[in-house]
Write an enzyme that holds these catalytic residues in place. Structure first.
Site, PDB file in Angstrom:
ATOM      1  N   SER A  86       0.833  -1.200   0.000  1.00  0.00           N
ATOM      2  CA  SER A  86       0.000   0.000   0.000  1.00  0.00           C
ATOM      3  C   SER A  86       0.871   1.254   0.000  1.00  0.00           C
ATOM      4  O   SER A  86       1.976   1.257   0.554  1.00  0.00           O
ATOM      5  CB  SER A  86      -0.890   0.011   1.244  1.00  0.00           C
ATOM      6  OG  SER A  86      -1.518   1.265   1.419  1.00  0.00           O
ATOM      7  N   TYR A 138      -2.466  -0.332   9.884  1.00  0.00           N
ATOM      8  CA  TYR A 138      -2.644  -0.880   8.536  1.00  0.00           C
ATOM      9  C   TYR A 138      -1.343  -0.763   7.744  1.00  0.00           C
ATOM     10  O   TYR A 138      -0.862  -1.729   7.143  1.00  0.00           O
ATOM     11  CB  TYR A 138      -3.771  -0.142   7.816  1.00  0.00           C
ATOM     12  CG  TYR A 138      -3.855  -0.455   6.339  1.00  0.00           C
ATOM     13  CD1 TYR A 138      -4.222  -1.720   5.893  1.00  0.00           C
ATOM     14  CD2 TYR A 138      -3.577   0.526   5.384  1.00  0.00           C
ATOM     15  CE1 TYR A 138      -4.297  -2.004   4.535  1.00  0.00           C
ATOM     16  CE2 TYR A 138      -3.654   0.250   4.029  1.00  0.00           C
ATOM     17  CZ  TYR A 138      -4.007  -1.022   3.615  1.00  0.00           C
ATOM     18  OH  TYR A 138      -4.073  -1.303   2.276  1.00  0.00           O
TER      19      TYR A 138
END
Length: 352
Positions: free
Chosen positions: A142, A167
């Site tokens: 990501s 995350y």
């Protein structure tokens, strides 16, 4: 090829599986179908690919009624025994792991969901790939891994040691775990740092979906950092084209890698990290304006400070992906937003 694609009830996984099926690969899709967002949308994606909801059973393969070369299994990556049995039974050539607990903001209040799916699930994928001689593991990282890094455009050759959400930390961990397996077991792995993916069948927790729904319902939209945000919005078709090229091109040992300089995007192991984005960042207010144009309505805007765990700007350097694999994103925001709005109107039966 026979390819396992995880996360195929999700946005990117669903879109990728469709393209691989169409070109003739044998695809097995896997997803836990969790309730992070509407399971109805997830089941509808599967139905679009010919997987009827009523036939889906836990840990049992379901044959697509549209595509003879597509099957789906509802399974959790944390279920090690079931996952290993699937690998032993199916003998995949390659794996694309797109299954993960997504969302920066959700990780602030639900940390264990990220450890279970993104860490435990990923080590199970790595172990299964190692023991079943997978030719290439491509996996989702990501753009969130860049964290406090503010050197634009974001480059895979630079440090990503300061994540600002759990995350992001799990995604950085995935890259490190993958490198270990590439080094120890010569498992070719490629990590893909996705930049703000949008388009038809997209995620309801993402800005485009949230803004469109709120504007149509005459509700205000939350505009963080008082609108002073820049994002490298990347259309789903461009993303899928890049992922497909990556799957087809396993990394090899890099004989030029210098441990004293330690370029983090490559290695003496068969390991690679790519940014996959549009490389044309857009101001958030301009993005909102495109939505307003397509809906013929002006948004009521609720301007708010920057949220914890979020960053004010993202921009991807995609030079490596362009140089190595000829990747060239081409969809403009105007075209991409229009395609999403057209899909949204059809899917929800909206009358403008």
């Amino acid at each position: 090829m026979k390819i396992l694609v995880t996360g195929t009830a999700g946005f990117i996984g669903f879109s990728l599986a469709n393209v691989l099926i169409e070109r003739g690969d044998e695809v097995v899709g896997l997803d836990s179908i969790n309730d992070y967002y509407s399971v109805d949308l997830k089941y509808d994606r599967l139905k679009e690919a010919g997987i009827p909801t009523q036939k889906i059973q836990e840990n049992v393969l379901t044959q697509s009624e549209k595509h003879p070369n597509y099957r789906f299994v509802k399974m959790q990556l944390e279920n090690r025994e079931s996952l290993f049995n699937l690998f032993a039974q199916e003998k995949f050539d390659k794996v694309c792991n797109l299954a993960a607990q997504a969302g920066v903001r959700y990780s602030l209040s639900n940390p264990y969901a990220y450890i279970d799916s993104n860490i435990v699930g990923f080590i199970n994928i790595l172990e299964a790939c190692r023991h079943h001689h997978i030719q290439h593991l491509a996996y989702a990282s990501s753009s969130s891994v860049y964290g406090l890094n503010q050197e634009m455009p974001f480059s895979t050759h630079k440090s990503v040691d300061h994540p600002i959400s759990l995350y992001a930390a799990t995604k950085k961990s995935n890259e490190m775990m993958a490198h270990t397996y590439s080094h120890l077991f010569s498992l070719p792995t490629t990590g893909l740092r996705f930049f703000t993916v949008y388009g038809p069948w997209g995620r309801p927790d993402m800005a485009l979906f949230l803004f469109t729904r709120a504007i149509l319902e005459n509700q205000p939209i939350d505009v963080f950092n008082h609108g002073d945000m820049i994002r490298d919005f990347t259309f789903i078709d461009d993303i899928v084209e890049g992922v497909k090229r990556v799957i087809d091109s396993p990394p090899t040992h890099n004989p030029l890698w210098d441990a004293k300089k330690a370029d983090s995007s490559t290695s003496s192991a068969p390991y690679k990290i790519y940014n996959i984005g549009n490389n044309r960042p857009v101001k958030l207010m301009d993005f909102i304006l495109e939505i307003e144009k397509n809906l013929g309505k002006e948004a009521q805007k609720n301007f708010l400070p920057l949220q914890e765990g979020d960053v004010p700007a993202t921009c991807a350097s995609v030079e490596d992906l362009q140089k190595d694999l000829g990747y060239q994103p081409s969809t403009t925001i105007a075209v991409g937003v229009r395609k999403f709005i057209d899909w949204y109107i059809r899917y929800y039966g909206v009358k403008l």
